[in-house]
Motif scaffolding. Structure first.
Motif, PDB file in Angstrom:
ATOM      1  N   GLY A  66       0.815  -1.212   0.000  1.00  0.00           N
ATOM      2  CA  GLY A  66       0.000   0.000   0.000  1.00  0.00           C
ATOM      3  C   GLY A  66       0.842   1.252   0.000  1.00  0.00           C
ATOM      4  O   GLY A  66       0.513   2.246  -0.664  1.00  0.00           O
ATOM      5  N   LEU A  67       1.938   1.252   0.744  1.00  0.00           N
ATOM      6  CA  LEU A  67       2.840   2.399   0.774  1.00  0.00           C
ATOM      7  C   LEU A  67       3.424   2.676  -0.607  1.00  0.00           C
ATOM      8  O   LEU A  67       3.416   3.821  -1.087  1.00  0.00           O
ATOM      9  CB  LEU A  67       3.970   2.148   1.776  1.00  0.00           C
ATOM     10  CG  LEU A  67       5.080   3.193   1.827  1.00  0.00           C
ATOM     11  CD1 LEU A  67       4.547   4.488   2.415  1.00  0.00           C
ATOM     12  CD2 LEU A  67       6.254   2.686   2.645  1.00  0.00           C
ATOM     13  N   LEU A  68       3.883   1.628  -1.281  1.00  0.00           N
ATOM     14  CA  LEU A  68       4.484   1.815  -2.606  1.00  0.00           C
ATOM     15  C   LEU A  68       3.445   2.239  -3.641  1.00  0.00           C
ATOM     16  O   LEU A  68       3.667   3.164  -4.421  1.00  0.00           O
ATOM     17  CB  LEU A  68       5.183   0.528  -3.042  1.00  0.00           C
ATOM     18  CG  LEU A  68       6.375   0.107  -2.176  1.00  0.00           C
ATOM     19  CD1 LEU A  68       6.913  -1.239  -2.631  1.00  0.00           C
ATOM     20  CD2 LEU A  68       7.459   1.158  -2.206  1.00  0.00           C
ATOM     21  N   ALA A  69       2.318   1.560  -3.648  1.00  0.00           N
ATOM     22  CA  ALA A  69       1.284   1.900  -4.634  1.00  0.00           C
ATOM     23  C   ALA A  69       0.698   3.278  -4.363  1.00  0.00           C
ATOM     24  O   ALA A  69       0.534   4.088  -5.283  1.00  0.00           O
ATOM     25  CB  ALA A  69       0.179   0.840  -4.607  1.00  0.00           C
ATOM     26  N   GLY A  99       1.040   7.372   2.810  1.00  0.00           N
ATOM     27  CA  GLY A  99       0.459   7.190   4.141  1.00  0.00           C
ATOM     28  C   GLY A  99      -0.911   6.539   4.083  1.00  0.00           C
ATOM     29  O   GLY A  99      -1.210   5.620   4.847  1.00  0.00           O
ATOM     30  N   THR A 100      -1.722   7.018   3.158  1.00  0.00           N
ATOM     31  CA  THR A 100      -3.055   6.430   3.008  1.00  0.00           C
ATOM     32  C   THR A 100      -2.957   4.977   2.542  1.00  0.00           C
ATOM     33  O   THR A 100      -3.643   4.093   3.067  1.00  0.00           O
ATOM     34  CB  THR A 100      -3.893   7.248   2.003  1.00  0.00           C
ATOM     35  OG1 THR A 100      -3.953   8.597   2.456  1.00  0.00           O
ATOM     36  CG2 THR A 100      -5.277   6.684   1.844  1.00  0.00           C
ATOM     37  N   GLY A 101      -2.104   4.733   1.583  1.00  0.00           N
ATOM     38  CA  GLY A 101      -1.932   3.366   1.077  1.00  0.00           C
ATOM     39  C   GLY A 101      -1.392   2.423   2.141  1.00  0.00           C
ATOM     40  O   GLY A 101      -1.832   1.284   2.246  1.00  0.00           O
ATOM     41  N   ALA A 102      -0.440   2.906   2.943  1.00  0.00           N
ATOM     42  CA  ALA A 102       0.117   2.060   3.996  1.00  0.00           C
ATOM     43  C   ALA A 102      -0.953   1.710   5.027  1.00  0.00           C
ATOM     44  O   ALA A 102      -1.047   0.553   5.454  1.00  0.00           O
ATOM     45  CB  ALA A 102       1.300   2.764   4.675  1.00  0.00           C
ATOM     46  N   GLY A 103      -1.735   2.687   5.412  1.00  0.00           N
ATOM     47  CA  GLY A 103      -2.789   2.428   6.395  1.00  0.00           C
ATOM     48  C   GLY A 103      -3.831   1.469   5.872  1.00  0.00           C
ATOM     49  O   GLY A 103      -4.219   0.510   6.546  1.00  0.00           O
ATOM     50  N   LEU A 104      -4.307   1.708   4.657  1.00  0.00           N
ATOM     51  CA  LEU A 104      -5.318   0.832   4.085  1.00  0.00           C
ATOM     52  C   LEU A 104      -4.776  -0.563   3.782  1.00  0.00           C
ATOM     53  O   LEU A 104      -5.462  -1.558   3.973  1.00  0.00           O
ATOM     54  CB  LEU A 104      -5.905   1.464   2.814  1.00  0.00           C
ATOM     55  CG  LEU A 104      -6.751   2.728   3.021  1.00  0.00           C
ATOM     56  CD1 LEU A 104      -7.154   3.311   1.688  1.00  0.00           C
ATOM     57  CD2 LEU A 104      -7.954   2.423   3.869  1.00  0.00           C
TER      58      LEU A 104
END
Length: 110
Positions: A66-69, A99-104
């Motif tokens: 998620g962080l990378l994407a 940040g949003t991708g890592a959380g999700l």
């Protein structure tokens, strides 16, 4: 006569509430015993540890993906506004998207 009807209704309500409280206490006691029995079982411990370990491993992987994407999508979205923000929207978009991708991703993975 109206006063008598109100007294009877309140008396009925009080006894009904007392019965509800007793029934709730009985159900809570049965549930408590069931939980205590499950916690004493060693197979429950093994299952809980396995589930926790799997959530950590898969959640971490989901967070990284998620962080990378999210960072890539955020940076790409920031390119659109780059001429107006002197390029500052690109790293800001990457930070917000990452940040949003890592959380999700972590939430979805665990």
């Amino acid at each position: 006569s109206v006063l008598r009807m109100i007294r009877e209704a309140s008396s009925d309500l009080g006894s009904s509430a007392a019965r509800s409280v007793q029934a709730t206490k009985a159900k809570a006691a049965r549930l408590s015993e069931g939980v205590k029995e499950a916690v004493r079982d060693t197979s429950f411990h093994v299952g809980a540890a396995s589930a926790a370990g799997g959530a950590v491993v898969v959640g971490t992987g989901g967070g990284v993906v998620g962080l990378l994407a999210g960072g890539s999508v955020g940076a790409a979205a920031g390119v659109v506004a780059a001429p107006l923000t002197f390029g500052l929207s690109i790293p800001l978009g990457a930070i917000l998207g990452g940040g949003t991708g890592a959380g999700l991703g972590a939430a979805g993975g665990s």
